[in-house]
Scaffold this active site. Structure first.
Site: not given
Ligand code: GDP
Ligand code: IMO
Ligand code: MG
Length: 419
Positions: A13, A16, A40-41, A221
């Site tokens: 998270d 990416k 979840g991107h 991840q």
């Molecule tokens: P990913 O899984 O690595 O793609 O990241 P996620 O989407 O799960 O989580 C990143 C969260 O931070 C999302 O809700 C984005 O919309 C938000 N986000 C990304 N970059 C920024 C930033 O620079 N500032 C803030 N406030 N939110 C951000």
């Molecule tokens: P993105 O791509 C954050 C964590 C789960 C759990 C562990 C194992 O959005 O960054 P799994 O379902 O993969 O067997 O769970 O890994 N986990 C993540 N945490 N971002 C993710 O993906 C994750 N994908 C799995 O919360 O701790």
């Molecule tokens: Mg994510």
């Protein structure tokens, strides 16, 4: 040409998806190489917000090919939902999405097994996303898996054999389930999946590289969730590090160009497992509120803490990171002071190396820097950065030994500063 890789350096998270979307115009192909719908991107642009799970984050940029590589595990039911959401919003996917024949399938019974294993673990559960990731990769490694390419050859027989085996395992657990309902959605998903280009993606990508195309490999991840090097057993079931791009796409290590390592200006984690810099106090809650730190897949509150440079140095080393990307800088806008963990004290001894077991007795050694107390969300160039923010960047670059090439100051595509 080369394959540049974007991957998370913390526990996922990091942001990416946003950066893949921002950088996609520089590439012809975007390819996911591991993980599945546990990811979840989030992408935000022009007032839209999308959360991608299995589909690569280059999908919104015109004229690009998005590949779901062989290292990914796919749940057709979830894939169908995701594709239909994008299509309902007017995105035509058929000419820009293709899927590897060698990607493994997450069966409905994999999801049930994930839930049954978690339930049986009680307090020591991993806190998985419940998407069947572990059981699907387990079947892959134990040579019992089913692949996308199998959908076209005697699939019913193979499916039946696999689910019968899974049912025998499930019978050992005190676990109730309704399989027919899940199967109905799953088989509808299979039909949807088959409507896209199912390809030999390793040949496709390598031929394109020879022809001069540039590829962006999108990690899911984060490196601290890597099956080999993460905080085992509280990890995911794939290689999330750069090496995973080679096995998950069928490309040689020689083809790897830049490795973009993404990190938040602080640190978060969802699910169980050690987290040395976690803040269980008001400051942790302040980070959670300011950063809207709730999981994009499961909605669970993310655990929050200050940045951990011991862990980051480790993941930079594992990945050969050439460029750093700092996300969510704006989340720290209101803090008077910002802390960074530069070393661990374990039983009185200081170390800068991540130890085998990060559950034991770790006391972070902190450095405190002044906050910038400035709204960064509208900044367009690094010339506008406050002095204290520049000092934070310089401090991190010196500690980590890699330049910070991109700074993100908000969730929107436009809130990105390339240095
Ligand atoms: P990913 O899984 O690595 O793609 O990241 P996620 O989407 O799960 O989580 C990143 C969260 O931070 C999302 O809700 C984005 O919309 C938000 N986000 C990304 N970059 C920024 C930033 O620079 N500032 C803030 N406030 N939110 C951000
Ligand atoms: P993105 O791509 C954050 C964590 C789960 C759990 C562990 C194992 O959005 O960054 P799994 O379902 O993969 O067997 O769970 O890994 N986990 C993540 N945490 N971002 C993710 O993906 C994750 N994908 C799995 O919360 O701790
Ligand atoms: Mg994510």
């Amino acid at each position: 040409m080369k394959v540049d890789v974007i991957l998370g350096l913390q526990w996922g998270d990091e942001g990416k998806g946003k950066i893949v979307d921002v950088l996609t115009p520089n590439y012809q192909i975007v390819a996911r190489f591991q993980g599945g719908p546990n990811a979840g991107h989030t992408l935000e642009f022009e007032g839209h917000k999308y959360i991608l799970k299995s589909i690569p984050s280059g999908i919104f940029q015109e004229g690009k090919v998005n590949v779901i590589g062989n290292g990914v595990v796919i749940d057709p039911a979830l894939f169908k939902q995701e594709a239909e959401t994008l299509e309902a919003a007017g995105n035509i996917l058929t000419d820009k999405l293709c899927i590897s024949k060698k990607a493994h399938l997450i069966l409905p019974t994999h999801r049930l097994l994930d839930a049954a294993y978690e339930q049986s673990k009680g307090d020591s559960k991993i806190g998985t996303t419940g998407r069947g990731i572990g059981p699907a990769y387990t079947d892959k490694v134990s040579r019992n898996g089913l692949r996308v390419g199998d959908l076209f050859h005697d699939f019913e027989e193979k499916y039946k054999k696999a689910t019968e085996r899974h049912k025998k395992i499930l019978a050992q657990y005190d676990f109730e389930y309704n399989l027919p309902e899940l199967e109905e959605q799953w088989f509808a998903g299979v039909e949807k999946l088959k409507s896209y280009d199912i390809i030999d993606s390793e040949h496709f990508i390598n031929k394109k590289l020879v022809a001069g195309d540039k590829v962006l490999a999108e990690g899911a991840q984060g490196s601290l969730l890597d099956i080999d090097f993460g905080s085992y057993p509280f990890v995911t079931s794939s290689n999330t590090i750069c090496a995973g791009a080679c096995t998950g796409l069928g490309i040689s290590p020689h083809t790897i160009g830049d490795v973009f390592g993404i990190f938040k200006a602080y640190c978060t984690r969802v699910g169980s497992g050690p987290f040395p810099t976690e803040l269980l106090d008001e400051t942790g809650q302040e980070l959670r509120d300011a950063g809207h730190e709730y999981g994009s897949v499961t909605g669970r509150p993310r655990r929050c803490g200050w940045i951990d440079l011991v862990a980051l140095r480790y993941t930079i080393m594992l990945n050969g990171v050439t460029k750093l990307v700092m996300m969510k800088s704006d989340v720290l806008d209101s803090f008077d002071a910002i802390k960074a963990c530069v070393a661990y004290k374990i039983n009185g001894e200081e170390t800068e190396d991540l130890p085998f077991d990060i559950t034991e007795n770790i006391e972070p050694v902190w450095v405190e820097l002044p906050g910038w107390k400035t709204d960064m969300t509208r900044m367009q160039s690094e010339d506008e950065f406050p002095e204290e923010f520049n000092a934070y960047l310089t401090f991190l670059e010196e500690e980590l030994g890699v330049p910070i090439a991109i700074v993100s100051v908000g969730p929107d595509r436009a809130q990105t500063i390339i240095r």
